[in-house]
Motif scaffolding. Structure first.
Motif, short mmCIF file in Angstrom:
data_model
loop_
_atom_site.label_atom_id
_atom_site.label_comp_id
_atom_site.label_asym_id
_atom_site.label_seq_id
_atom_site.Cartn_x
_atom_site.Cartn_y
_atom_site.Cartn_z
N TRP A 123 0.82 -1.20 0.00
CA TRP A 123 0.00 0.00 0.00
C TRP A 123 0.86 1.26 0.00
CZ3 TRP A 123 -4.37 -1.74 -1.40
CH2 TRP A 123 -4.84 -2.97 -0.93
N ASP A 124 2.13 1.14 0.39
CA ASP A 124 3.01 2.29 0.39
C ASP A 124 3.67 2.50 -0.98
OD1 ASP A 124 2.47 2.64 3.07
OD2 ASP A 124 4.15 1.36 3.70
N ASN A 125 3.56 1.52 -1.85
CA ASN A 125 4.23 1.57 -3.14
C ASN A 125 3.29 2.10 -4.22
OD1 ASN A 125 6.32 1.22 -4.97
ND2 ASN A 125 5.73 -0.89 -5.44
N LEU A 126 2.75 3.29 -3.97
CA LEU A 126 1.80 3.88 -4.91
C LEU A 126 2.55 4.57 -6.04
CD1 LEU A 126 -0.79 5.39 -2.41
CD2 LEU A 126 -0.98 3.27 -3.73
N PRO A 127 1.98 4.61 -7.24
CA PRO A 127 2.66 5.24 -8.37
C PRO A 127 2.64 6.76 -8.28
CG PRO A 127 0.47 4.55 -9.02
CD PRO A 127 0.68 4.03 -7.62
N ASP A 128 3.53 7.39 -9.03
CA ASP A 128 3.48 8.84 -9.16
C ASP A 128 2.20 9.23 -9.89
OD1 ASP A 128 5.96 9.06 -7.97
OD2 ASP A 128 7.03 8.93 -9.89
N MET A 129 1.53 10.26 -9.41
CA MET A 129 0.28 10.69 -10.02
C MET A 129 0.56 11.59 -11.22
SD MET A 129 -2.03 9.09 -8.55
CE MET A 129 -1.70 7.82 -7.35
N THR A 130 1.32 11.05 -12.17
CA THR A 130 1.62 11.73 -13.42
C THR A 130 1.20 10.81 -14.56
OG1 THR A 130 3.84 10.79 -13.54
CG2 THR A 130 3.59 12.88 -12.34
N PRO A 131 1.05 11.34 -15.78
CA PRO A 131 0.67 10.45 -16.89
C PRO A 131 1.62 9.26 -17.05
CG PRO A 131 0.39 12.73 -17.54
CD PRO A 131 1.05 12.76 -16.19
N LEU A 132 2.94 9.52 -16.96
CA LEU A 132 3.89 8.41 -17.10
C LEU A 132 3.81 7.48 -15.89
CD1 LEU A 132 6.13 7.01 -18.63
CD2 LEU A 132 7.79 8.52 -17.50
N GLY A 133 3.66 8.04 -14.70
CA GLY A 133 3.57 7.21 -13.51
C GLY A 133 2.36 6.30 -13.53
N LEU A 134 1.21 6.85 -13.93
CA LEU A 134 0.01 6.04 -14.02
C LEU A 134 0.10 5.04 -15.17
CD1 LEU A 134 -2.68 8.80 -13.35
CD2 LEU A 134 -1.91 7.01 -11.78
N GLY A 135 0.74 5.47 -16.27
CA GLY A 135 0.94 4.55 -17.39
C GLY A 135 1.80 3.36 -17.00
N ASN A 136 2.87 3.64 -16.25
CA ASN A 136 3.71 2.54 -15.77
C ASN A 136 2.97 1.65 -14.78
OD1 ASN A 136 6.18 2.87 -17.15
ND2 ASN A 136 6.76 4.57 -15.82
N ALA A 137 2.17 2.27 -13.91
CA ALA A 137 1.44 1.49 -12.91
C ALA A 137 0.50 0.48 -13.55
CB ALA A 137 0.66 2.43 -11.99
N LEU A 138 -0.11 0.87 -14.68
CA LEU A 138 -1.10 0.01 -15.32
C LEU A 138 -0.53 -0.80 -16.49
CD1 LEU A 138 -4.13 2.46 -15.38
CD2 LEU A 138 -3.77 0.54 -13.81
N LEU A 139 0.40 -0.21 -17.25
CA LEU A 139 0.83 -0.81 -18.51
C LEU A 139 2.32 -1.11 -18.58
CD1 LEU A 139 -1.31 1.39 -20.92
CD2 LEU A 139 -1.81 -0.93 -20.15
N ALA A 140 3.08 -0.81 -17.53
CA ALA A 140 4.51 -1.12 -17.51
C ALA A 140 5.21 -0.57 -18.75
CB ALA A 140 4.73 -2.63 -17.39
N LEU A 141 5.08 0.72 -18.98
CA LEU A 141 5.65 1.32 -20.18
C LEU A 141 7.17 1.35 -20.12
CD1 LEU A 141 3.16 4.30 -20.66
CD2 LEU A 141 3.14 2.05 -21.78
N THR A 142 7.72 1.79 -18.98
CA THR A 142 9.18 1.88 -18.85
C THR A 142 9.70 1.19 -17.60
OG1 THR A 142 9.04 4.01 -17.68
CG2 THR A 142 9.21 4.07 -20.09
N GLU A 143 8.82 0.69 -16.75
CA GLU A 143 9.23 -0.02 -15.53
C GLU A 143 8.10 -0.93 -15.09
OE1 GLU A 143 8.07 3.27 -12.14
OE2 GLU A 143 10.01 3.47 -13.14
N TRP A 144 8.36 -1.71 -14.04
CA TRP A 144 7.36 -2.67 -13.58
C TRP A 144 6.10 -1.96 -13.12
CZ3 TRP A 144 7.58 -7.68 -14.47
CH2 TRP A 144 8.81 -8.27 -14.71
N PRO A 145 4.93 -2.59 -13.32
CA PRO A 145 3.67 -1.97 -12.92
C PRO A 145 3.47 -2.01 -11.41
CG PRO A 145 3.26 -4.16 -13.77
CD PRO A 145 4.73 -3.90 -13.98
N ALA A 146 2.40 -1.36 -10.96
CA ALA A 146 2.11 -1.32 -9.53
C ALA A 146 1.85 -2.71 -8.98
CB ALA A 146 0.90 -0.41 -9.27
#
Length: 255
Positions: free
Chosen positions: A3-26
Motif C-alpha cells: 500500500w506504500d508503493n503507490l505510483p506517481d500521479m503523473t501520466p507516465l507514472g500512471l501509465g507505468n502502474a497500469l501498462l509497464a511502459l518503462t518499468e514494472w507496474p504497480a
C-alpha cells in the motif's frame, strides 16, 4: 508494504502502474496483461507472416524470444513465440486428431523436463545462475511440453465425472484468467498475515484457498456485471454472463 508503493500521479507514472511502459507496474501480474495486449496488436503481423513464410516467421519469433528482451517491446518476448505456435497450428489446418498426434510425444517430453529441473534442484543449482539463453530455452521447452500434457489431460477430463462442472465453468475462464493473479496479489496480503508466507506450516491453506476464491469471485463478479454491456466489453471481451445453472454431461467431440 504494497500500500506504500503507490505510483506517481503523473501520466507516465500512471501509465507505468497500469501498462509497464518503462518499468514494472504497480501490481506485478499486470505486466502479463500488458504483454497480452501487445501480442494481440502484433497478431495480424504474425498471421501475415505465417500465411506466407511460416518457417521463416517462426525462426524470427524464436530469435526475438532469445534476443528481444532489451527492446522492451514485451516484458517476456517468449509470449509472442507461444502466440505464434498456437496460430501456426491453426493456420496449418490441423484438426484435433492431428494435434493429438503432435501432443503425444511432446507430453512425454514433460517427464524429461521434470528430470532436468529435479536434477538442478538436487544439485542445488539456482535457475537464476544459469546462462540467460539456457534459462530461456529451458522455459520454452517446459511450457511447450506442459501445454501438450495439458492438452492430453483435457481428454481425460472430458470423460471424467468432472466434465459437467468444467463445461459449466468454461464461459467464466476468460474472466478468471484476467482477474486471478490480481486477486492473488492483494488477497495474499491478508492471507499471509494469518497463515504466514511460503514455507510456513500453514501456507498450504493459502495455496489451496486462493484458487477456489478466484473461481468463486469470478463467477460472482461476472454475474454482477451481467447487466452492463460496457462492463462486459471491458472485463469479459464482450461476452455475456452465462446462467448460473447449466446442464451437465459430456459434450460430443468436435470433428
Amino acid at each position: 508494504a504494497k500500500w506504500d508503493n503507490l505510483p506517481d500521479m503523473t501520466p507516465l507514472g500512471l501509465g507505468n502502474a497500469l501498462l509497464a511502459l518503462t518499468e514494472w507496474p504497480a501490481v506485478v501480474p499486470l505486466w502479463f496483461l500488458r504483454d497480452l495486449f501487445v501480442c494481440v496488436l502484433l497478431a495480424p503481423v504474425v498471421l501475415f507472416g505465417l500465411q506466407r513464410w511460416p518457417l521463416a516467421t517462426m525462426v524470427a519469433l524464436l530469435a526475438f524470444t532469445m534476443l528481444g528482451e532489451p527492446l522492451m517491446v514485451l516484458q517476456r518476448p517468449a509470449l509472442l513465440l507461444f502466440f505464434g505456435i498456437g496460430m501456426w497450428v491453426r493456420v496449418a489446418g490441423n484438426d484435433e486428431a492431428a494435434i493429438d498426434r503432435m501432443a503425444r510425444p511432446l507430453s512425454w517430453g514433460l517427464l524429461v523436463m521434470a528430470a532436468v529441473y529435479l536434477t538442478l534442484r538436487i544439485g542445488r543449482i539456482p535457475i537464476g545462475e544459469l546462462n540467460d539463453s539456457l534459462q530461456t530455452s529451458l522455459d520454452i521447452l517446459l511450457r511447450i511440453t506442459m501445454a501438450a500434457a495439458f492438452w492430453r489431460l483435457t481428454e481425460w477430463v472430458r470423460r471424467s465425472s468432472f466434465a459437467g462442472f468444467c463445461t459449466w465453468l468454461e464461459p467464466y475462464t476468460f474472466f478468471i484468467f484476467c482477474s486471478h493473479a490480481i486477486l492473488f496479489e492483494f488477497s495474499g496480503i491478508a492471507f499471509r498475515r494469518v497463515f504466514g508466507n511460503y514455507g510456513d506450516n500453514l501456507f498450504l491453506v493459502t495455496f489451496l484457498t486462493l484458487p477456489m476464491l478466484a473461481v468463486v469471485s469470478a463467477v460472482v463478479g461476472l454475474q454482477v456485471i451481467a447487466w452492463s454491456r460496457p462492463l462486459l466489453a471491458a472485463f469479459n471481451a464482450g461476452h455475456g454472463a452465462p446462467p448460473l445453472t447449466r446442464s451437465s454431461g459430456l459434450e460430443p467431440r468436435r470433428a
